[in-house]
Design a protein around this motif. Sequence first.
Motif, PDB file in Angstrom:
ATOM      1  N   SER A 272       0.911  -1.188  -0.226  1.00 51.84           N
ATOM      2  CA  SER A 272      -0.144  -0.119  -0.110  1.00 51.84           C
ATOM      3  C   SER A 272       0.900   1.229  -0.090  1.00 51.84           C
ATOM      4  N   MET A 273       2.003   1.170   0.457  1.00 51.17           N
ATOM      5  CA  MET A 273       3.140   2.275   0.515  1.00 51.17           C
ATOM      6  C   MET A 273       3.827   2.353  -0.540  1.00 51.17           C
ATOM      7  N   ASP A 274       4.238   1.284  -1.217  1.00 52.40           N
ATOM      8  CA  ASP A 274       5.014   0.808  -2.498  1.00 52.40           C
ATOM      9  C   ASP A 274       4.375   0.059  -3.300  1.00 52.40           C
ATOM     10  N   PRO A 275       3.508   0.324  -4.266  1.00 52.60           N
ATOM     11  CA  PRO A 275       2.787  -0.511  -5.137  1.00 52.60           C
ATOM     12  C   PRO A 275       3.782  -1.517  -5.868  1.00 52.60           C
ATOM     13  N   ARG A 276       4.936  -1.166  -6.100  1.00 55.30           N
ATOM     14  CA  ARG A 276       5.922  -1.883  -6.975  1.00 55.30           C
ATOM     15  C   ARG A 276       7.194  -2.456  -6.269  1.00 55.30           C
ATOM     16  N   ASN A 277       6.856  -2.849  -5.117  1.00 56.78           N
ATOM     17  CA  ASN A 277       7.954  -3.320  -4.282  1.00 56.78           C
ATOM     18  C   ASN A 277       8.008  -4.725  -4.522  1.00 56.78           C
ATOM     19  N   GLU A 278       9.193  -5.082  -5.251  1.00 59.39           N
ATOM     20  CA  GLU A 278       9.281  -6.578  -5.774  1.00 59.39           C
ATOM     21  C   GLU A 278       9.518  -7.485  -4.625  1.00 59.39           C
ATOM     22  N   ARG A 279      10.105  -6.991  -3.431  1.00 61.99           N
ATOM     23  CA  ARG A 279      10.576  -7.910  -2.400  1.00 61.99           C
ATOM     24  C   ARG A 279       9.073  -8.175  -1.691  1.00 61.99           C
ATOM     25  N   ALA A 280       8.182  -7.041  -1.474  1.00 63.69           N
ATOM     26  CA  ALA A 280       6.970  -7.349  -0.882  1.00 63.69           C
ATOM     27  C   ALA A 280       6.166  -8.684  -1.637  1.00 63.69           C
ATOM     28  N   PHE A 281       6.120  -8.632  -2.861  1.00 59.72           N
ATOM     29  CA  PHE A 281       5.394  -9.408  -3.639  1.00 59.72           C
ATOM     30  C   PHE A 281       5.998 -10.889  -3.498  1.00 59.72           C
ATOM     31  N   LEU A 282       7.374 -10.862  -3.370  1.00 57.58           N
ATOM     32  CA  LEU A 282       8.249 -12.036  -3.245  1.00 57.58           C
ATOM     33  C   LEU A 282       7.631 -12.621  -1.647  1.00 57.58           C
ATOM     34  N   ARG A 283       7.669 -11.948  -0.789  1.00 54.14           N
ATOM     35  CA  ARG A 283       7.278 -12.578   0.494  1.00 54.14           C
ATOM     36  C   ARG A 283       5.986 -12.855   0.750  1.00 54.14           C
ATOM     37  N   LEU A 284       5.142 -12.358  -0.087  1.00 53.57           N
ATOM     38  CA  LEU A 284       3.687 -12.592  -0.170  1.00 53.57           C
ATOM     39  C   LEU A 284       3.567 -14.199  -0.816  1.00 53.57           C
ATOM     40  N   ALA A 304       6.149 -10.159  -8.947  1.00 49.40           N
ATOM     41  CA  ALA A 304       7.483  -9.789  -8.611  1.00 49.40           C
ATOM     42  C   ALA A 304       8.321  -9.874  -9.703  1.00 49.40           C
ATOM     43  N   LEU A 305       7.995 -10.654 -10.666  1.00 44.76           N
ATOM     44  CA  LEU A 305       8.924 -11.020 -11.772  1.00 44.76           C
ATOM     45  C   LEU A 305       8.342  -9.802 -12.903  1.00 44.76           C
ATOM     46  N   ASN A 306       7.134  -9.423 -13.034  1.00 43.75           N
ATOM     47  CA  ASN A 306       6.582  -8.420 -13.993  1.00 43.75           C
ATOM     48  C   ASN A 306       7.206  -6.992 -13.517  1.00 43.75           C
ATOM     49  N   ILE A 307       7.585  -6.854 -12.153  1.00 42.12           N
ATOM     50  CA  ILE A 307       8.341  -5.626 -11.875  1.00 42.12           C
ATOM     51  C   ILE A 307       9.863  -5.846 -12.338  1.00 42.12           C
ATOM     52  N   ASN A 308      10.166  -6.995 -12.102  1.00 40.51           N
ATOM     53  CA  ASN A 308      11.775  -6.809 -12.240  1.00 40.51           C
ATOM     54  C   ASN A 308      11.950  -8.548 -12.690  1.00 40.51           C
ATOM     55  N   PRO A 309      12.134  -8.629 -13.984  1.00 40.60           N
ATOM     56  CA  PRO A 309      12.591  -9.976 -14.675  1.00 40.60           C
ATOM     57  C   PRO A 309      13.770 -10.588 -14.549  1.00 40.60           C
ATOM     58  N   GLU A 310      14.686  -9.796 -13.916  1.00 42.77           N
ATOM     59  CA  GLU A 310      15.684 -10.355 -13.527  1.00 42.77           C
ATOM     60  C   GLU A 310      16.046 -10.635 -12.015  1.00 42.77           C
ATOM     61  N   TYR A 311      14.825 -10.878 -11.441  1.00 40.31           N
ATOM     62  CA  TYR A 311      14.723 -11.173  -9.647  1.00 40.31           C
ATOM     63  C   TYR A 311      14.895 -12.549  -9.417  1.00 40.31           C
ATOM     64  N   ALA A 312      16.217 -12.880  -8.986  1.00 43.07           N
ATOM     65  CA  ALA A 312      16.582 -14.274  -9.101  1.00 43.07           C
ATOM     66  C   ALA A 312      15.868 -14.966  -7.719  1.00 43.07           C
ATOM     67  N   PHE A 341      20.803 -14.870 -13.314  1.00 40.78           N
ATOM     68  CA  PHE A 341      20.347 -13.418 -12.379  1.00 40.78           C
ATOM     69  C   PHE A 341      20.944 -13.350 -11.114  1.00 40.78           C
ATOM     70  N   GLY A 342      21.552 -14.419 -10.570  1.00 39.35           N
ATOM     71  CA  GLY A 342      21.775 -14.290  -9.138  1.00 39.35           C
ATOM     72  C   GLY A 342      23.289 -13.808  -9.022  1.00 39.35           C
ATOM     73  N   ASP A 343      23.473 -13.498  -7.677  1.00 39.76           N
ATOM     74  CA  ASP A 343      24.914 -12.951  -7.422  1.00 39.76           C
ATOM     75  C   ASP A 343      25.316 -13.652  -6.188  1.00 39.76           C
ATOM     76  N   SER A 344      26.300 -13.321  -5.727  1.00 38.71           N
ATOM     77  CA  SER A 344      27.134 -13.583  -4.516  1.00 38.71           C
ATOM     78  C   SER A 344      26.432 -13.621  -3.223  1.00 38.71           C
ATOM     79  N   GLU A 345      25.168 -12.437  -3.131  1.00 39.53           N
ATOM     80  CA  GLU A 345      24.523 -12.440  -2.117  1.00 39.53           C
ATOM     81  C   GLU A 345      23.107 -13.112  -1.992  1.00 39.53           C
TER      82      GLU A 345
END
Length: 427
Positions: A272-284, A304-312, A341-345
């Motif tokens: 509701s605060m940030d409608p394009r928060n990819e992390r919130a969609f992933l956590r849901l 989440a992938l619609n917002i960021n297609p490279e979200y590993a 699309f992943g990284d060391s983190e």
Amino acid sequence: MQIKRDYSQPFFSTRRRRRTGGSRFLFLYGLFVGAFLVVVYTQFDRLQLAALDAVGMAPTSTPFASTMATGGADAFQNGDVALAAEMFGQAHRQQPNNLDYAYEYGKMLIELDQAEEVLAPQRNLDNMSLADWAINLNPLDPRGYALKTKALVWTGAAAEAIPIGVSGLEQDNQFSPLHAALGRAYTAIGRYQQGLTHGETAVTNDPLDVDARRSYAYSLIWVGAREEAIYQLEDAISINPNLTASYFELAAQYLAANQDELAIATYERVLSMDPRNERAFLRLCEAYNKVGQNDRAQGYCEDALNINPEYAPAWMRVGMARYTRRNYEGAIEAFNNCVAFGDSEFPQIECWYLRGLAHYYLGECDQAWTILTDSLPMAEQLADNDLLIANIREGLRLTTVSCANYAGRALPTDIPPTPIPPTPIGG
């Protein structure tokens, strides 16, 4: 011939006097023109801006550093950490010798998970890091020590951070951000009581410091005091309800305490605060998967992938959902994206070994053996890896049983065990 003279007139003619007056005028006019040209030459930029401003074409003037810093503080209070970092960064670049701006800028970078930039050498600071420069600028000011301590903790160097924080306390043992950073550092190396002490001191010294509340909650979680940690995180949100980081930490504790509805509501609050928060969609996606609503979970991962297609991490969840439904081709596609699309983190081990198992179930033995073999040493480097290693070795064993080309193939040998960090008592 007789010349008539009018002795009432002066001896010299008036025509000569007029010529003298004209020369003086020309001289003064020349001085005026010269002075004008000098003014134009020396003030050209200012005159040009005035002329452009008169026709509405003047460029926007650069705000004062104090104006940028005030805007950064307002942005942070409103929850826009990225904008706050940008504005504090501009203030710091305008006045690079101002510790106030450097400290706030560093705090914002850490909040954005860019602690490496706080510790990396910077050209405009004579190749010193922002944190080291702050300490050298004023060794008696605790803020530089707090900045470096927190940045080191965020980069996984908690043991290295502790002596820096202790040195900072020698300058000011009441500085809340130092206690907050040390609370996380001691907890990260397993010295829980000291972590709790510093976390509680941070809150006591500055009850309105959101980071102090979050740090104390971090230490409480590791000793299993989840209910008190939830209280601290709820207080952090009440202090500043616009910072999303506190919501994510609180929702994670709700999930761990099986308060799933509260967790889902908390993530929805973030959206509701940030409608394009990819992390919130992933956590849901993960929360609904936890309660068995897999179709709904899949939808949130796809959002989440619609917002960021490279979200590993989202690709990993999509791959796991497809794998569970025996859609092995689709799972391999998702796991390939997760790896790419992943990284060391981001720990990609699930993407690696489940992809190998998917190839096995499709009868693609060469791909299965290669990927599973490559994933085994990756798993052996992780904490709590017993189940992962067992699954990978079972996939390799099945390959030797079912694939003719790998019949009787010796399984990779185990590497010597290495110490692993402890896990929180609360899970």
